[in-house]
Design an enzyme around this catalytic site. Structure first.
Site, PDB file in Angstrom:
ATOM      1  N   ASP A   1      -7.478  57.578  69.246  1.00  0.00           N
ATOM      2  CA  ASP A   1      -7.319  57.773  67.853  1.00  0.00           C
ATOM      3  C   ASP A   1      -6.266  59.053  67.823  1.00  0.00           C
ATOM      4  O   ASP A   1      -6.538  59.924  68.052  1.00  0.00           O
ATOM      5  CB  ASP A   1      -8.442  58.310  67.163  1.00  0.00           C
ATOM      6  CG  ASP A   1      -8.264  58.288  65.850  1.00  0.00           C
ATOM      7  OD1 ASP A   1      -7.393  58.782  65.174  1.00  0.00           O
ATOM      8  OD2 ASP A   1      -9.220  57.677  65.194  1.00  0.00           O
ATOM      9  N   HIS A   2      -5.095  58.616  67.415  1.00  0.00           N
ATOM     10  CA  HIS A   2      -3.928  59.674  67.687  1.00  0.00           C
ATOM     11  C   HIS A   2      -4.316  60.823  66.755  1.00  0.00           C
ATOM     12  O   HIS A   2      -3.672  61.957  67.043  1.00  0.00           O
ATOM     13  CB  HIS A   2      -2.593  59.306  67.663  1.00  0.00           C
ATOM     14  CG  HIS A   2      -2.049  58.736  66.276  1.00  0.00           C
ATOM     15  ND1 HIS A   2      -2.454  57.661  65.439  1.00  0.00           N
ATOM     16  CD2 HIS A   2      -1.285  59.403  65.385  1.00  0.00           C
ATOM     17  CE1 HIS A   2      -2.113  57.621  64.291  1.00  0.00           C
ATOM     18  NE2 HIS A   2      -1.125  58.741  64.225  1.00  0.00           N
TER      19      HIS A   2
ATOM     20  N   HIS B   1      -9.283  56.976  61.674  1.00  0.00           N
ATOM     21  CA  HIS B   1      -8.490  58.237  61.364  1.00  0.00           C
ATOM     22  C   HIS B   1      -9.592  58.979  60.457  1.00  0.00           C
ATOM     23  O   HIS B   1      -9.895  60.465  60.733  1.00  0.00           O
ATOM     24  CB  HIS B   1      -7.259  58.187  60.853  1.00  0.00           C
ATOM     25  CG  HIS B   1      -6.122  57.539  61.939  1.00  0.00           C
ATOM     26  ND1 HIS B   1      -6.607  57.460  63.129  1.00  0.00           N
ATOM     27  CD2 HIS B   1      -5.197  56.726  61.597  1.00  0.00           C
ATOM     28  CE1 HIS B   1      -5.265  56.696  63.772  1.00  0.00           C
ATOM     29  NE2 HIS B   1      -4.621  56.368  62.860  1.00  0.00           N
TER      30      HIS B   1
ATOM     31  N   LYS C   1      -5.688  52.126  69.533  1.00  0.00           N
ATOM     32  CA  LYS C   1      -6.343  51.431  68.459  1.00  0.00           C
ATOM     33  C   LYS C   1      -5.815  50.152  67.839  1.00  0.00           C
ATOM     34  O   LYS C   1      -4.573  50.087  67.962  1.00  0.00           O
ATOM     35  CB  LYS C   1      -6.956  52.549  67.489  1.00  0.00           C
ATOM     36  CG  LYS C   1      -5.650  52.856  66.425  1.00  0.00           C
ATOM     37  CD  LYS C   1      -6.164  53.547  65.210  1.00  0.00           C
ATOM     38  CE  LYS C   1      -6.119  52.634  63.882  1.00  0.00           C
ATOM     39  NZ  LYS C   1      -5.041  52.172  63.401  1.00  0.00           N
TER      40      LYS C   1
ATOM     41  N   ASP D   1      -7.803  49.710  59.027  1.00  0.00           N
ATOM     42  CA  ASP D   1      -6.823  50.461  60.062  1.00  0.00           C
ATOM     43  C   ASP D   1      -6.760  51.883  59.898  1.00  0.00           C
ATOM     44  O   ASP D   1      -6.520  52.443  60.890  1.00  0.00           O
ATOM     45  CB  ASP D   1      -5.412  49.902  59.275  1.00  0.00           C
ATOM     46  CG  ASP D   1      -4.025  50.448  59.782  1.00  0.00           C
ATOM     47  OD1 ASP D   1      -4.216  50.346  61.070  1.00  0.00           O
ATOM     48  OD2 ASP D   1      -3.313  51.012  59.015  1.00  0.00           O
TER      49      ASP D   1
HETATM   50  C1  BG6 Z   1      -1.822  54.152  62.540  1.00  0.00           C
HETATM   51  C2  BG6 Z   1      -1.863  53.092  61.559  1.00  0.00           C
HETATM   52  O1  BG6 Z   1      -3.131  54.565  63.175  1.00  0.00           O
HETATM   53  O2  BG6 Z   1      -1.630  55.572  61.672  1.00  0.00           O
HETATM   54  C3  BG6 Z   1      -0.782  52.810  60.745  1.00  0.00           C
HETATM   55  O3  BG6 Z   1      -2.025  51.899  62.333  1.00  0.00           O
HETATM   56  C4  BG6 Z   1      -0.359  54.218  60.040  1.00  0.00           C
HETATM   57  O4  BG6 Z   1      -0.741  51.835  59.617  1.00  0.00           O
HETATM   58  C5  BG6 Z   1      -0.254  55.406  61.064  1.00  0.00           C
HETATM   59  O5  BG6 Z   1       0.769  54.077  59.518  1.00  0.00           O
HETATM   60  C6  BG6 Z   1      -0.125  56.847  60.214  1.00  0.00           C
HETATM   61  O6  BG6 Z   1      -0.246  57.847  61.241  1.00  0.00           O
HETATM   62  P1  BG6 Z   1       0.729  59.223  61.123  1.00  0.00           P
HETATM   63  O7  BG6 Z   1       0.381  59.900  62.256  1.00  0.00           O
HETATM   64  O8  BG6 Z   1       2.118  58.798  60.773  1.00  0.00           O
HETATM   65  O9  BG6 Z   1       0.090  59.695  59.844  1.00  0.00           O
END
Ligand code: BG6
Length: 468
Positions: free
Chosen positions: A168-169, A231, A139, A226
């Site tokens: 979308d992790h 998410h 993404k 973002d």
């Molecule tokens: C990413 C965003 O997808 O997710 C970042 O681009 C954000 O801005 C991050 O910091 C947050 O991921 P996690 O897994 O640390 O909550």
């Protein structure tokens, strides 16, 4: 044979997330034994220099012997994304096994998606319709509706949807995967998962860090594009979906899309709050961060109240909030139940169920009991199950899970085009409806709970944010 072609091999995402995840997969024997990992970027390294780069840059503590064995498996290939000849040279270098699973992982800026796909196809590395040729997109998938569509229109000239894995992790996180299990394997939740029992739902993804090294991207994106577009809307769609058939992947995907299509905001002016962190003696303001325009009006915080126009959720409010430089890093889904409609119990504290994603993985549940020794006094108690506190707990990190699923050709944890499309439709509609959103940008103290107006958004409805 499995070949992973990692484009953007020296980039921030690869260094922070992808090598650690690949290493974990390797050290837990979760990658096919004959896997080759070809790391690709523009830097003029040879494989040895690239190994030094990894040793110097990939942080974390791990078994040194295994780490070096892993590094030796990685080869480096220098390639300039727009140059077709480089792809032809890559093909010559790696060619051999026509049946191999070829995974092209694009950990690059979105502007390179198009040339990379086109040249992979021209060099005959990526074949249309061959499900063993898989392509992974990080993404953001586009910057807005139009660019997302352009990328997708371009893509479908070269591959079919089943060859595409859009990351979308958050979908790889343990407790997000757990939402379906929790809902459908527990009668107690499934039966009450609707407007008759649930008062409202809050979804929070708060971060304590600032924009870090990503200002160049972030200053053009902001929190809504973002985080909300991906998410938070994914989390919302999993919480709110109504499956209609067998609960298989197709059914879940269709039902998630139904939710995304049904989202709306009653009054964007009143129901959306955006903010930007200011500075204090210790922490720089967003506008002072390296790479941010000094007059930037990009939002680093967003909170909003949404409705889902489906019979299950009539009258139920969904609140989303996300931001950087907040009091703490926390990701949670909070389900607040209605009060019972029974005599004196009408005013008792509401049951609250929290699905904890970060920092703990687990669940909490607030419920009421009789105070011991008294006949008519209620007290509120909390039950908690912390999965990540268990001694033998070793769940994989999100990227490890997701790469494993790509290697195994399983699409369940990836976003399909109609989901991405509907996420952008919703976000663009919101941004367009509120042209003065930017003018109403609220400033908030770093380390705080966000702008005061975000608290007022819930206070107005007699509620408050649960997680911050
Ligand atoms: C990413 C965003 O997808 O997710 C970042 O681009 C954000 O801005 C991050 O910091 C947050 O991921 P996690 O897994 O640390 O909550």
């Amino acid at each position: 044979m499995t070949k992973i072609f990692l484009f953007g091999a020296t980039g921030d995402l690869s260094v922070r997330k992808l090598y650690p995840a690949l290493y974990e997969l390797f050290s837990r024997d979760r990658l096919p034994e004959d896997t080759q990992i070809i790391c690709i970027s523009r830097r003029p390294y040879d494989t040895e220099q690239f190994h030094s780069f990894l040793i110097d840059n990939v942080g974390g503590t791990r078994d040194v012997k295994k780490w070096f064995t892993f590094i030796k498996k990685l080869t480096y290939f220098q390639l300039s994304f727009p140059v077709l000849e480089d792809y032809i040279a890559l093909k010559e270098e790696v060619d051999g096994d026509a049946d191999s699973v070829n995974i092209f992982y694009l950990a690059t800026a979105p502007q390179f998606f198009k040339p990379i796909v086109e040249h992979l196809s021209s060099a005959d590395l990526l074949r249309n319709g061959n499900l063993n040729n898989r392509i992974v997109f990080e993404k953001p998938f586009g910057k807005n509706l139009q660019t997302a569509r352009e990328i997708n229109d371009h893509l479908v000239q070269y591959v079919v949807e089943d060859q595409i894995y859009r990351m979308d992790h958050y979908l790889g996180k343990e407790m997000i995967q757990n939402i379906m299990m929790l809902r459908f394997s527990n009668m107690i939740y499934d039966a009450s998962w609707n407007k008759d029992y649930i008062d409202h739902i809050q979804i929070t993804v708060a971060e304590s860090v600032g924009v870090m090294e990503r200002a160049q991207y972030y200053d053009k994106a902001g929190a809504i594009r973002d985080m909300i577009q991906s998410h938070l809307l994914q989390m919302l769609s999993l919480v709110a979906l109504t499956p209609e058939g067998t609960l298989d992947s197709e059914d879940i995907l269709r039902s998630k899309t139904e939710v995304l299509k049904a989202l709306y905001i009653e009054d964007v002016k009143k129901d959306v709050v955006i903010g930007q962190y200011s500075g204090n003696g210790e922490v720089k303001a967003y506008r002072e961060e390296k790479g941010v325009a000094p007059d930037s009006r990009t939002e680093t915080y967003a909170a909003m109240k949404l409705k889902v126009d489906l019979p299950r959720w009539e009258g139920v409010d969904f609140y989303l909030q996300t931001g950087k430089r907040l009091e703490k890093k926390v990701s949670e889904i909070v389900i607040v139940y209605k009060c019972p409609n029974l005599g004196t119990y009408r005013d008792c504290p509401q049951n609250v169920m929290v699905i904890e994603i970060y920092p703990q993985e687990g669940m909490r549940f607030k419920f009421n009991m009789k105070k011991p020794g008294e006949t008519k006094t209620l007290i509120t108690r909390e039950m908690e199950f912390c999965q990540s506190c268990m001694i033998d707990y070793a769940a994989p990190e999100a990227y490890e899970t997701l790469i494993y699923e790509v290697v195994n050709g399983n699409h369940d944890l990836f976003t399909r085009w109609d989901e991405v499309w509907n996420e952008w439709v919703f976000v663009e509609k919101m941004l367009n409806e509120c042209t003065n959103l930017q003018e109403n940008l609220q400033y908030y103290e770093p380390g705080s709970k966000g702008p005061k107006a975000a608290g007022d958004l819930l206070l107005r409805d007699g509620r408050s944010w649960y997680s911050l």
